[in-house]
Design a protein around this motif. Sequence first.
Motif, PDB file in Angstrom:
ATOM      1  N   GLY A   1       0.747  -1.239   0.174  1.00  0.00           N
ATOM      2  CA  GLY A   1       0.020  -0.221   0.492  1.00  0.00           C
ATOM      3  C   GLY A   1       1.281   1.132   0.115  1.00  0.00           C
ATOM      4  N   ALA A   2       1.731   1.262   0.776  1.00  0.00           N
ATOM      5  CA  ALA A   2       3.020   2.295   0.822  1.00  0.00           C
ATOM      6  C   ALA A   2       3.306   2.118  -0.814  1.00  0.00           C
ATOM      7  CB  ALA A   2       4.143   2.063   1.529  1.00  0.00           C
ATOM      8  N   GLY A   3       4.180   1.368  -1.404  1.00  0.00           N
ATOM      9  CA  GLY A   3       4.285   1.594  -2.640  1.00  0.00           C
ATOM     10  C   GLY A   3       3.384   2.013  -3.082  1.00  0.00           C
ATOM     11  N   LEU A   4       2.089   1.784  -3.148  1.00  0.00           N
ATOM     12  CA  LEU A   4       1.128   1.600  -4.366  1.00  0.00           C
ATOM     13  C   LEU A   4       1.029   3.762  -4.577  1.00  0.00           C
ATOM     14  CD1 LEU A   4      -1.050   1.511  -6.419  1.00  0.00           C
ATOM     15  CD2 LEU A   4      -2.849   0.740  -4.602  1.00  0.00           C
ATOM     16  N   ALA A   5       1.190   4.305  -2.953  1.00  0.00           N
ATOM     17  CA  ALA A   5       0.449   5.051  -2.856  1.00  0.00           C
ATOM     18  C   ALA A   5       1.991   6.477  -3.115  1.00  0.00           C
ATOM     19  CB  ALA A   5       0.868   5.987  -0.992  1.00  0.00           C
ATOM     20  N   ILE A   6       2.983   5.833  -2.801  1.00  0.00           N
ATOM     21  CA  ILE A   6       4.098   6.571  -3.621  1.00  0.00           C
ATOM     22  C   ILE A   6       4.343   6.165  -5.000  1.00  0.00           C
ATOM     23  CG2 ILE A   6       6.410   6.700  -4.266  1.00  0.00           C
ATOM     24  CD1 ILE A   6       5.970   8.057  -1.771  1.00  0.00           C
ATOM     25  N   ALA A   7       3.374   5.610  -5.831  1.00  0.00           N
ATOM     26  CA  ALA A   7       3.659   5.089  -7.348  1.00  0.00           C
ATOM     27  C   ALA A   7       2.767   6.393  -7.608  1.00  0.00           C
ATOM     28  CB  ALA A   7       2.988   3.932  -8.172  1.00  0.00           C
ATOM     29  N   LEU A   8       1.549   6.911  -7.283  1.00  0.00           N
ATOM     30  CA  LEU A   8       0.095   7.391  -7.300  1.00  0.00           C
ATOM     31  C   LEU A   8       0.535   8.796  -7.983  1.00  0.00           C
ATOM     32  CD1 LEU A   8      -2.443   5.420  -6.117  1.00  0.00           C
ATOM     33  CD2 LEU A   8      -2.401   5.413  -8.722  1.00  0.00           C
ATOM     34  N   GLU A   9       1.662   8.950  -6.783  1.00  0.00           N
ATOM     35  CA  GLU A   9       2.132   9.900  -6.502  1.00  0.00           C
ATOM     36  C   GLU A   9       3.051  11.156  -7.554  1.00  0.00           C
ATOM     37  OE1 GLU A   9       6.006  12.679  -5.012  1.00  0.00           O
ATOM     38  OE2 GLU A   9       6.084  10.873  -5.044  1.00  0.00           O
ATOM     39  N   ASN A  10       3.529   9.913  -8.200  1.00  0.00           N
ATOM     40  CA  ASN A  10       4.081  10.225  -9.710  1.00  0.00           C
ATOM     41  C   ASN A  10       3.142  10.987 -10.488  1.00  0.00           C
ATOM     42  OD1 ASN A  10       6.829   9.481 -10.097  1.00  0.00           O
ATOM     43  ND2 ASN A  10       5.744   8.163  -8.517  1.00  0.00           N
ATOM     44  N   PHE A  11       1.631  10.466 -11.028  1.00  0.00           N
ATOM     45  CA  PHE A  11       0.917  11.399 -11.479  1.00  0.00           C
ATOM     46  C   PHE A  11      -0.430  12.284 -10.786  1.00  0.00           C
ATOM     47  CE2 PHE A  11       1.672   7.133 -13.112  1.00  0.00           C
ATOM     48  CZ  PHE A  11       2.004   7.173 -14.374  1.00  0.00           C
ATOM     49  N   PHE A  12      -0.238  12.589  -9.553  1.00  0.00           N
ATOM     50  CA  PHE A  12      -0.809  13.404  -8.811  1.00  0.00           C
ATOM     51  C   PHE A  12       0.182  13.583  -7.806  1.00  0.00           C
ATOM     52  CE2 PHE A  12      -3.524   9.661 -10.329  1.00  0.00           C
ATOM     53  CZ  PHE A  12      -4.582  10.121 -10.681  1.00  0.00           C
ATOM     54  N   PRO A  13       0.280  15.197  -7.991  1.00  0.00           N
ATOM     55  CA  PRO A  13       0.879  15.528  -7.503  1.00  0.00           C
ATOM     56  C   PRO A  13       0.546  16.044  -5.732  1.00  0.00           C
ATOM     57  CG  PRO A  13       1.469  16.219  -9.125  1.00  0.00           C
ATOM     58  CD  PRO A  13       0.403  15.839  -9.932  1.00  0.00           C
ATOM     59  N   PRO A  14      -1.169  16.221  -6.105  1.00  0.00           N
ATOM     60  CA  PRO A  14      -1.539  16.643  -4.836  1.00  0.00           C
ATOM     61  C   PRO A  14      -1.289  15.512  -3.433  1.00  0.00           C
ATOM     62  CG  PRO A  14      -2.983  17.017  -6.057  1.00  0.00           C
ATOM     63  CD  PRO A  14      -1.955  16.290  -7.374  1.00  0.00           C
ATOM     64  N   LEU A  15      -0.898  14.450  -3.650  1.00  0.00           N
ATOM     65  CA  LEU A  15      -0.616  13.001  -2.931  1.00  0.00           C
ATOM     66  C   LEU A  15       0.648  13.384  -2.598  1.00  0.00           C
ATOM     67  CD1 LEU A  15      -1.117  10.013  -4.481  1.00  0.00           C
ATOM     68  CD2 LEU A  15      -2.893  11.177  -3.032  1.00  0.00           C
TER      69      LEU A  15
END
Length: 215
Positions: A29-43
């Motif tokens: 889950g931590a890895g998934l959140a960081i992967a999504l951060e690349n596409f969604f800067p608000p994360l």
Amino acid sequence: MSVSDAASAPTDGLAGWALDLMDRLGGVGAGLAIALENFFPPLPSEVILPLAGFAASLGSFTLFGALFWTTLGSVVGALGLYSLGRWVGEQRIRLFIGRIPLVEERDLDRSTDWFQRHGRKAVFFGRMVPVFRSLISVPAGVTAMPIWQFLAFTTAGSLIWNSLFVIAGYQLGENWQVVEPYAQVLQYVVIAGVTAVVIYGLQRRIRSRLARRAS
């Protein structure tokens, strides 16, 4: 102990969402959140990474697991943006640039030449700079940087950046939020610096065009 049961655990907002993801999926889950951060800067990685360290300190997963999954997530997300850059390609960029005021095709030539000379350093250090962490993957793809080089320098830069924040969150425990204000200051400094450079460049470009017209 579940990390969501801790007194300082966030329950709402993006931090609450990331925490819930870690509770459900662990290190993945931590890895998934960081992967999504690349596409969604608000994360913000500056929140997710210390939170992952905090979760590791409570035993939700190991510190090694936190570092492994967050770095893998960084690489996977960066690879997605690299692929987007390869798909867009230099020719499409040139067509687009012709429609932007005050931007000339030779600007792209200079940028491309610079990236071909310094791309490895740009990718490595770019992964440790707020705002540019994600964006640096796109020019790497546009200039067709060899995939093995991109993966190697992205992994190295991401591991250093992630380790700083994950280990800080691990050591601080329930005080993991202490990291965020310092990260925000760094982000503001970067944004201010970039803004100053852009304004200076635009001023020079406008003066140059006015001088050419006057002559």
